[in-house]
Write a protein that holds these residues in place. Structure first.
Motif, mmCIF file in Angstrom:
data_model
loop_
_atom_site.group_PDB
_atom_site.id
_atom_site.type_symbol
_atom_site.label_atom_id
_atom_site.label_comp_id
_atom_site.label_asym_id
_atom_site.label_seq_id
_atom_site.Cartn_x
_atom_site.Cartn_y
_atom_site.Cartn_z
ATOM 1 N N THR A 182 42.063 47.589 70.089
ATOM 2 C CA THR A 182 43.198 46.673 70.122
ATOM 3 C C THR A 182 42.712 45.249 70.374
ATOM 4 N N SER A 183 43.625 44.307 70.240
ATOM 5 C CA SER A 183 43.265 42.907 70.467
ATOM 6 C C SER A 183 42.857 42.649 71.914
ATOM 7 N N SER A 184 43.281 43.519 72.828
ATOM 8 C CA SER A 184 42.902 43.362 74.235
ATOM 9 C C SER A 184 41.636 44.131 74.582
ATOM 10 N N GLY A 185 41.059 44.815 73.592
ATOM 11 C CA GLY A 185 39.771 45.465 73.798
ATOM 12 C C GLY A 185 39.818 46.936 74.148
ATOM 13 N N ILE A 186 40.975 47.556 74.050
ATOM 14 C CA ILE A 186 41.065 48.983 74.326
ATOM 15 C C ILE A 186 40.567 49.750 73.114
ATOM 16 N N ALA A 187 39.556 50.577 73.329
ATOM 17 C CA ALA A 187 38.905 51.284 72.236
ATOM 18 C C ALA A 187 39.148 52.784 72.310
ATOM 19 N N CYS A 203 33.004 43.736 59.874
ATOM 20 C CA CYS A 203 34.140 43.628 58.970
ATOM 21 C C CYS A 203 34.896 42.358 59.318
ATOM 22 N N ALA A 204 34.922 41.439 58.378
ATOM 23 C CA ALA A 204 35.599 40.166 58.589
ATOM 24 C C ALA A 204 36.931 40.149 57.849
ATOM 25 N N ALA A 205 37.976 39.789 58.566
ATOM 26 C CA ALA A 205 39.306 39.669 57.969
ATOM 27 C C ALA A 205 39.598 38.208 57.694
ATOM 28 N N SER A 206 40.139 37.937 56.527
ATOM 29 C CA SER A 206 40.491 36.564 56.171
ATOM 30 C C SER A 206 41.860 36.546 55.511
ATOM 31 N N GLY A 207 42.434 35.371 55.430
ATOM 32 C CA GLY A 207 43.757 35.222 54.849
ATOM 33 C C GLY A 207 44.653 34.489 55.817
ATOM 34 N N SER A 208 45.940 34.528 55.561
ATOM 35 C CA SER A 208 46.898 33.847 56.429
ATOM 36 C C SER A 208 47.232 34.754 57.609
ATOM 37 N N ILE A 209 46.307 34.780 58.570
ATOM 38 C CA ILE A 209 46.407 35.706 59.690
ATOM 39 C C ILE A 209 46.722 34.944 60.954
ATOM 40 N N PHE A 210 47.736 35.410 61.696
ATOM 41 C CA PHE A 210 48.006 34.827 62.999
ATOM 42 C C PHE A 210 47.278 35.612 64.072
ATOM 43 N N SER A 211 47.522 36.897 64.105
ATOM 44 C CA SER A 211 46.798 37.762 65.040
ATOM 45 C C SER A 211 46.903 39.195 64.544
ATOM 46 N N ILE A 212 45.874 39.937 64.772
ATOM 47 C CA ILE A 212 45.825 41.334 64.364
ATOM 48 C C ILE A 212 45.721 42.185 65.607
ATOM 49 N N ARG A 265 35.067 43.562 68.922
ATOM 50 C CA ARG A 265 35.680 42.594 68.019
ATOM 51 C C ARG A 265 35.583 41.202 68.583
ATOM 52 N N ASP A 266 35.653 40.251 67.670
ATOM 53 C CA ASP A 266 35.702 38.836 68.014
ATOM 54 C C ASP A 266 37.038 38.332 67.471
ATOM 55 N N ASN A 267 38.011 38.172 68.345
ATOM 56 C CA ASN A 267 39.355 37.791 67.904
ATOM 57 C C ASN A 267 39.377 36.407 67.251
ATOM 58 N N ALA A 268 38.544 35.509 67.740
ATOM 59 C CA ALA A 268 38.509 34.162 67.172
ATOM 60 C C ALA A 268 38.033 34.187 65.725
ATOM 61 N N LYS A 269 37.191 35.158 65.399
ATOM 62 C CA LYS A 269 36.656 35.261 64.045
ATOM 63 C C LYS A 269 37.356 36.344 63.229
ATOM 64 N N ASN A 270 38.332 37.042 63.838
ATOM 65 C CA ASN A 270 38.998 38.157 63.150
ATOM 66 C C ASN A 270 37.980 39.129 62.579
ATOM 67 N N THR A 271 37.000 39.447 63.378
ATOM 68 C CA THR A 271 35.910 40.316 62.943
ATOM 69 C C THR A 271 35.776 41.496 63.888
ATOM 70 N N VAL A 272 35.563 42.668 63.300
ATOM 71 C CA VAL A 272 35.329 43.875 64.083
ATOM 72 C C VAL A 272 33.942 44.404 63.757
ATOM 73 N N TYR A 273 33.296 44.953 64.764
ATOM 74 C CA TYR A 273 31.937 45.460 64.623
ATOM 75 C C TYR A 273 31.889 46.942 64.991
ATOM 76 N N LEU A 274 30.898 47.621 64.439
ATOM 77 C CA LEU A 274 30.645 49.004 64.819
ATOM 78 C C LEU A 274 29.140 49.160 65.005
ATOM 79 N N GLN A 275 28.730 49.258 66.254
ATOM 80 C CA GLN A 275 27.330 49.511 66.568
ATOM 81 C C GLN A 275 27.112 51.013 66.568
#
Length: 115
Positions: A52-57, A22-31, A71-81
Motif C-alpha cells: 500500500t501507499s503507507s508501506g503495508i506489504a 516498475c515505474a508508473a507514469s501518466g496523469s497520476i495523483f496517488s496510487i 516503493r517510492d511514492n514520489a517516483k510512483n515506482t515499485v520494486y521487488l527484491q
C-alpha cells in the motif's frame, strides 16, 4: 491513463538475486496499492506481493522470507527484491495498479532461474 514499465528481469542461477522495478507514469495523483504478479509457463497468474501507499506489504507464502517489495511514492515506482531464487520462480513478472476504478498492467519482464 496509467502506463507501467517493468525492468530488471533476466537469467540468474539458483540462489542468486534480481531486483525488478516498475515505474508508473501518466496523469497520476496517488496510487494506493501496487502489486507484482507472475505467470509461469502452463500455470495461472498468481499474486507475488503487494504494497500500500503507507508501506503495508503482503506476500505469497512461496516467496515469504526471500522477496521484498518496496516503493517510492514520489517516483510512483515499485520494486521487488528477489533473493535465494529457485527454478520454480521462473516466470513473467508483471506489475499492476488499480487507479480510478481501472486496473492497469505492465507488459511484464521475464525472470529465468536456471543453472
Amino acid at each position: 491513463q496509467v502506463q507501467l514499465v517493468e525492468s530488471g528481469g533476466g537469467l540468474v542461477q539458483p540462489g542468486g538475486s534480481l531486483r525488478l522495478s516498475c515505474a508508473a507514469s501518466g496523469s497520476i495523483f496517488s496510487i494506493n496499492v501496487m502489486a507484482w504478479y507472475r505467470q509461469a509457463p502452463g500455470k495461472q497468474r498468481e499474486l507475488v506481493a503487494s504494497i500500500t501507499s503507507s508501506g503495508i506489504a503482503n506476500y505469497a507464502d512461496s516467496v515469504k522470507g526471500r522477496f521484498t517489495i518496496s516503493r517510492d511514492n514520489a517516483k510512483n515506482t515499485v520494486y521487488l527484491q528477489m533473493n535465494s531464487l529457485k527454478p520454480e520462480d521462473t516466470a513473467v513478472y508483471s506489475c499492476t495498479v488499480a487507479y480510478q476504478g481501472l486496473r492497469y498492467w505492465g507488459k511484464g519482464t521475464l525472470v529465468t532461474v536456471s543453472s
